[in-house]
Design a protein around this motif. Structure first.
Motif: not given
Length: 69
Positions: A1, A20-21, A23-24, A26
């Motif tokens: 990423m 982003k984390l 959404r993923e 994590v």
């Protein structure tokens, strides 16, 4: 990423990375891996999640189509 830092604005880049984390998934994964989860507990959790998804989908379908009376 990978996140690009523009104009030395680290705060904005950090916010983008966190988004982003999130959404993923994590953070959810990290929370689940903090403690050992027995296979039977994992199956029960996944089954409950599937039931929740199915009920949510059904509610949305009923809302869209209109509840039959």
């Amino acid at each position: 990423m990978q996140i690009m830092v523009r104009d030395n604005n680290v705060d904005q880049a950090l916010r983008a990375l966190k988004k982003k984390l999130q959404r993923e998934g994590v953070y959810r994964e990290m929370k689940l891996r903090r403690h050992y989860e027995k296979p039977s507990e994992k199956r029960a959790r996944e089954r409950a999640a599937a039931v929740r998804r199915a009920r949510k989908l059904e509610r949305k379908r009923m809302e869209r189509d209109g509840a039959p009376r």
